[in-house]
Scaffold this active site. Structure first.
Site, mmCIF file in Angstrom:
data_model
loop_
_atom_site.group_PDB
_atom_site.id
_atom_site.type_symbol
_atom_site.label_atom_id
_atom_site.label_comp_id
_atom_site.label_asym_id
_atom_site.label_seq_id
_atom_site.Cartn_x
_atom_site.Cartn_y
_atom_site.Cartn_z
ATOM 1 C CB SER A 261 40.188 48.711 51.572
ATOM 2 O OG SER A 261 40.331 48.492 50.181
ATOM 3 C CE LYS A 262 42.245 41.934 54.823
ATOM 4 N NZ LYS A 262 43.565 42.458 55.115
ATOM 5 N NE ARG A 263 39.076 48.432 46.740
ATOM 6 C CZ ARG A 263 39.609 49.594 46.411
ATOM 7 N NH1 ARG A 263 40.286 49.726 45.297
ATOM 8 N NH2 ARG A 263 39.452 50.651 47.197
#
Ligand code: GLU
Length: 499
Positions: A261-263
């Site tokens: 994910s973006k993380r």
């Protein structure tokens, strides 16, 4: 399972939903489909699964097509390419889903269901309270007389269409080329909806209708769809169509083992493109994330991928995205370029992008760019790294910023003044037309001994003077690219900082 000895010509498809950008997981699925088609002399189809009207957009479709083109995954049939099995957008195939569903109803393989959402919910709750192991659809409408059901539909009553899972169906065994045989308990298969009350097909139905119509021989997709597969097998059987070979490939996870994910940083193909990764390196990296021809190669050309790819060596374990490895492979591709190629395809476009150069009227001759390419290439991991390296060449002498740490370490030190003085005189003696890396180095080489100082103490102040930082290619190349006039001006200016 082997992909050799195929009887039917291979036809595979990549079927993204245009509900977002193309992500790395989807990109890898696309790469495997493409490579499998190429390795088997088959056909690679791109189909846009845009049946979700609330989340699908034309813009996302364009982003996906652009990403596919950037990845170099040319499709034989699909949007823009056309083909005999079109249209290749599900929204343009709605009639075929309705026809197929109605046909199954008329053959007694599917039926109209009039249960309201409230009734379905009440049934589910009751089953839960009974602690029934089966909490799916209770087959309420399965035995309605077909003529009666038809009359109710014609009278305008809302309905869905459900598939009739044959009573004797038994467990469904999916023969998966990656996971092996996976058995799904017959009890878990309820008479699921294939056609919704709003007139749209469900994913499990539309996919199978299309895969059948398009003659798909191998379904290669993410293993988040493995649990859908028994339902799809039931649809194939109802349609009287052969079941393709399935290959469910693992998810791509972040370093912490969680869904990417973006993380974790960039997730979409476009972000990687914009960050300066080369398409070939990116495809190479993703292809080897879960597949290996021999367990050794880290660099594998597109040609090898498209001739050697097979489902035999695809791992079923989740793949971990490792940005460092991607960087390493990208650097390998950059370093493998000739200086000339690097100058044309990497350096110049980046300099133009940075606003340093105008593509129509370059500031230097070709030879200069090739020399710059030779100097910067070994220190380049991402294309855009050349910009930071080249900034000193596009900054006015009096505006060059000095890195305070470099000043402290190399200029504000005993002996720096002498080093700069000596370098200035030595370099001033070189004729303008002799200003090359070799001559510059030969002129500077004797200085440490003459000054009785270590090499670093002599050359680092010169470097900081010319570039503003303590890191650059060899001092000869660094100064050659800068030119004699600027080199001398900067050495003079740096004396203000020197101890
Ligand atoms: N549109 C589906 C998805 O993007 C396709 C799945 C499949 O390949 O069957 O997940």
């Amino acid at each position: 399972m082997s992909n050799t000895n195929q009887i039917a010509p291979v036809r595979v498809r990549f079927a993204p939903s245009p509900t977002g950008k193309l992500h790395v997981g989807g990109a890898r699925t696309a790469i495997y489909n493409w490579a499998f088609a190429r390795a088997n002399g088959g056909t690679f189809i791109l189909r846009i699964d845009d049946t979700d009207p609330t989340r699908s957009t034309e813009e996302n479709t364009q982003v996906i097509l652009r990403a596919m083109r950037w990845l170099g995954l040319d499709w034989d049939e699909g949007p823009e390419a056309g083909g005999d099995c079109g249209p290749y957008f599900q929204t343009a195939r709605m009639d075929s889903y309705r026809e197929a569903a109605e046909r199954l109803v008329s053959e007694g393989k599917a039926y109209y269901c009039f249960c309201t959402p409230q009734k379905l919910e009440a049934d589910r709750k009751a089953a839960a309270e009974r602690r029934d192991s089966f909490q799916g659809y209770q087959r309420t409408c399965r035995d309605i007389d077909p003529e009666v059901a038809k009359a109710r539909v014609e009278a305008g009553e809302p309905y869905t269409i459900r598939i009739k899972v044959p009573d004797d169906r038994g467990d469904v065994v999916v023969h998966d080329a990656v996971h092996g045989d996976v058995t799904f308990n017959a009890k878990e298969l309820d008479d699921f909806i294939i056609f919704r009350s709003d007139g749209t097909p469900t994913y499990n139905f539309a996919t199978v209708v299309d895969d059948t119509a398009m003659g798909i021989t191998h379904v290669i997709r993410g293993d988040d769809h493995l649990s859908n597969t028994p339902r799809q097998v039931v649809v194939y059987e109802a349609l009287g169509a052969p079941t393709p070979t399935f290959a469910h490939i693992s998810m791509i996870l972040g370093a912490d083992g969680k869904k990417l994910s973006k993380r974790h940083g960039a997730t979409s193909v476009e972000e990687y493109r914009d960050a300066g990764y080369l398409s070939d390196a990116f495809v190479n990296y993703l292809a080897l994330l879960g597949w290996a021809p021999d367990g050794e190669s880290t660099v594998i050309s597109r040609e090898r991928l498209s001739s050697e790819f097979s489902l035999d060596h695809v791992s079923k374990n989740p793949a971990i995205m490792d940005p460092k490895k991607l960087d390493f492979i990208n650097a390998e591709y950059l370093h493998a370029m000739s200086d000339d190629e690097f100058a044309r395809n990497i350096l110049m476009p980046e300099l133009v992008q940075a606003g340093f150069e105008d593509a129509q009227s370059p500031m230097h001759d070709d030879e200069w760019y090739v020399s710059a390419a030779a100097a910067f290439k070994p220190r380049t991991t991402l294309s855009r790294d050349v910009v930071a390296q080249a900034t000193y060449l596009y900054t006015a002498d009096e505006e060059l910023a000095y890195d305070p740490k470099a000043v402290k370490k190399w200029l504000a030190k005993q002996g720096a003044q002498q080093a700069l003085d000596a370098a200035g005189s030595a370099l001033a003696g070189i004729a303008e037309d002799q200003w090359t890396a070799d001559v510059i180095e030969a002129a500077l080489e004797p200085l440490p001994q003459e000054l009785g100082m270590g090499k670093g103490k002599v050359f680092q102040p010169i470097r900081v003077a010319a570039v503003g930082t303590a890191v650059s290619p060899g001092i000869g190349e660094t100064l050659e690219l800068l030119g004699k006039e600027h080199a001398l001006a900067r050495i003079e200016r740096a004396k203000e900082y020197a101890a």
